[in-house]
Design a protein around this motif. Structure first.
Motif, PDB file in Angstrom:
ATOM      1  N   GLU A  99      37.977  48.249  41.740  1.00  0.00           N
ATOM      2  CA  GLU A  99      38.977  47.845  40.549  1.00  0.00           C
ATOM      3  C   GLU A  99      38.148  47.239  39.445  1.00  0.00           C
ATOM      4  O   GLU A  99      37.006  46.363  39.783  1.00  0.00           O
ATOM      5  CB  GLU A  99      40.212  47.502  41.088  1.00  0.00           C
ATOM      6  N   ARG A 100      38.931  47.089  38.332  1.00  0.00           N
ATOM      7  CA  ARG A 100      38.334  46.163  37.177  1.00  0.00           C
ATOM      8  C   ARG A 100      38.329  44.783  37.635  1.00  0.00           C
ATOM      9  O   ARG A 100      37.292  44.108  37.014  1.00  0.00           O
ATOM     10  CB  ARG A 100      39.260  46.481  35.990  1.00  0.00           C
ATOM     11  N   LEU A 101      38.971  44.115  38.492  1.00  0.00           N
ATOM     12  CA  LEU A 101      38.770  42.948  38.901  1.00  0.00           C
ATOM     13  C   LEU A 101      37.535  42.698  39.717  1.00  0.00           C
ATOM     14  O   LEU A 101      36.940  41.364  39.547  1.00  0.00           O
ATOM     15  CB  LEU A 101      39.931  42.561  39.745  1.00  0.00           C
ATOM     16  N   HIS A 102      37.014  43.870  40.272  1.00  0.00           N
ATOM     17  CA  HIS A 102      35.572  43.510  40.987  1.00  0.00           C
ATOM     18  C   HIS A 102      34.618  43.610  39.721  1.00  0.00           C
ATOM     19  O   HIS A 102      33.469  42.896  40.147  1.00  0.00           O
ATOM     20  CB  HIS A 102      35.528  44.946  41.777  1.00  0.00           C
ATOM     21  N   ALA A 103      35.043  44.325  38.863  1.00  0.00           N
ATOM     22  CA  ALA A 103      33.870  44.198  37.601  1.00  0.00           C
ATOM     23  C   ALA A 103      34.007  42.808  37.086  1.00  0.00           C
ATOM     24  O   ALA A 103      32.852  42.416  36.768  1.00  0.00           O
ATOM     25  CB  ALA A 103      34.121  45.244  36.739  1.00  0.00           C
ATOM     26  N   ASP A 104      34.930  42.056  36.897  1.00  0.00           N
ATOM     27  CA  ASP A 104      35.158  40.614  36.403  1.00  0.00           C
ATOM     28  C   ASP A 104      34.224  39.691  37.333  1.00  0.00           C
ATOM     29  O   ASP A 104      33.488  39.183  37.076  1.00  0.00           O
ATOM     30  CB  ASP A 104      36.418  40.369  36.479  1.00  0.00           C
ATOM     31  N   MET A 105      34.435  40.117  38.674  1.00  0.00           N
ATOM     32  CA  MET A 105      33.717  39.003  39.769  1.00  0.00           C
ATOM     33  C   MET A 105      32.182  39.608  39.800  1.00  0.00           C
ATOM     34  O   MET A 105      31.457  38.486  39.928  1.00  0.00           O
ATOM     35  CB  MET A 105      34.206  39.312  41.080  1.00  0.00           C
TER      36      MET A 105
END
Length: 293
Positions: free
Chosen positions: A271-277
């Motif tokens: 997900e996009r949250l994984h991209a942020d991480m």
């Protein structure tokens, strides 16, 4: 800007030889100490030596903090006055237990017109400090006058005050640790773990560093130069983790994924949250490479 804070080493301000060695150590930061490691009759000398060491500008890219004495001591005003004039990256204040304590430091820095680049770090090492961690962290929100940049969790003083025994694994302290981490993250602060006192126990130290990393600490404060290399290694993102992070970013940057909130990558849903991480992992890795340690 992300700054590596894997290892911050306490150095006694009264030890001239240690201060001379500090610029050559591979720590991400140095905490020039005026508190626990300095005898009462050596406080004035330590202040002078710290001011001189900072004036030499020989610490390179390392972050420099000065730990002053606690607000219930007769030395803290002189300590903060010197620190404000010496202009380190930050001032570390022990035994902060309330917003009132935090404001006292901010007021003194304001009275001496200390440069606004000087940040304040506080040690959460009392029962009241832990209980009020969220209030203290919240004081940084929308109020630049506090200068608050981060917490240092102090397990040894907490153990002394609460009678909670310091045992391997720190199971009894986990609720307090996570409470302070949540408070820090809720208001965008950094947080460092306290020192591991048994510096001859390399296995125990490595386990506690790994635990601190997995709990979410940004790094660890240290009391011995021999702890630096191991601490840096444990808090450095592994090469395979960085490579995977770059792969995630590259996948989301493909035209066909530009508007997607989640994609499949190597058989997993990302997900996009994984991209942020992933971006943070890459930023930390790049910042560590720039340090050269």
């Amino acid at each position: 800007m992300i700054r590596p804070r894997r290892s911050l080493l306490f150095m006694p301000g009264s030890n001239a030889r240690a201060l001379e060695k500090a610029p050559n150590l591979p720590a991400d930061g140095i905490i020039l100490d005026l508190e626990d490691s300095v005898a009462p009759d050596a406080k004035a000398m330590a202040r002078d030596q710290i001011a001189h060491a900072i004036a030499q500008k020989g610490f390179g890219k390392r972050e420099i903090l000065i730990r002053v004495n606690a607000l219930d001591s007769p030395w803290w005003i002189d300590d903060v006055t010197m620190a404000g004039k010496a202009a380190p990256d930050g001032i570390l204040v022990p035994k902060i237990s309330s917003v009132k304590d935090l404001n006292a430091i901010a007021d003194r820095l304001g009275e001496i017109n200390a440069d606004t680049s000087i940040k304040v770090w506080v040690m959460i090492e009392t029962a009241r400090g832990v209980l009020h961690a969220e209030e203290i962290a919240a004081a940084a929100a929308g109020d630049s006058e506090t200068r608050l940049a981060g917490f240092v969790f102090g397990p040894n003083d907490i153990s002394r005050e609460t009678r909670i025994k310091m045992q391997p694994g720190r199971a009894a302290m986990i609720p307090m640790i996570t409470h302070c981490i949540l408070a820090a993250r809720a208001y965008g602060l950094e947080i460092l773990d306290g020192p591991y006192s048994d510096f001859s126990n390399t296995d125990g130290f490595a386990l506690e560093c790994a635990q601190a990393r997995d709990l979410g600490f940004d790094g660890k404060t240290l009391i011995h130069p021999g702890q630096i290399v191991a601490c840096n290694a444990i808090f450095t993102p592994p090469a395979e983790e960085v490579a995977h992070a770059r792969k995630i970013i590259a996948a989301f940057e493909r035209p066909e994924n530009a508007s997607r909130g989640a994609i499949q990558l190597d058989g997993q849903m990302v997900e996009r949250l994984h991209a942020d991480m992933a971006r943070r992992t890459i930023a930390i890795a790049d910042a560590i490479a720039a340090m050269g340690n």
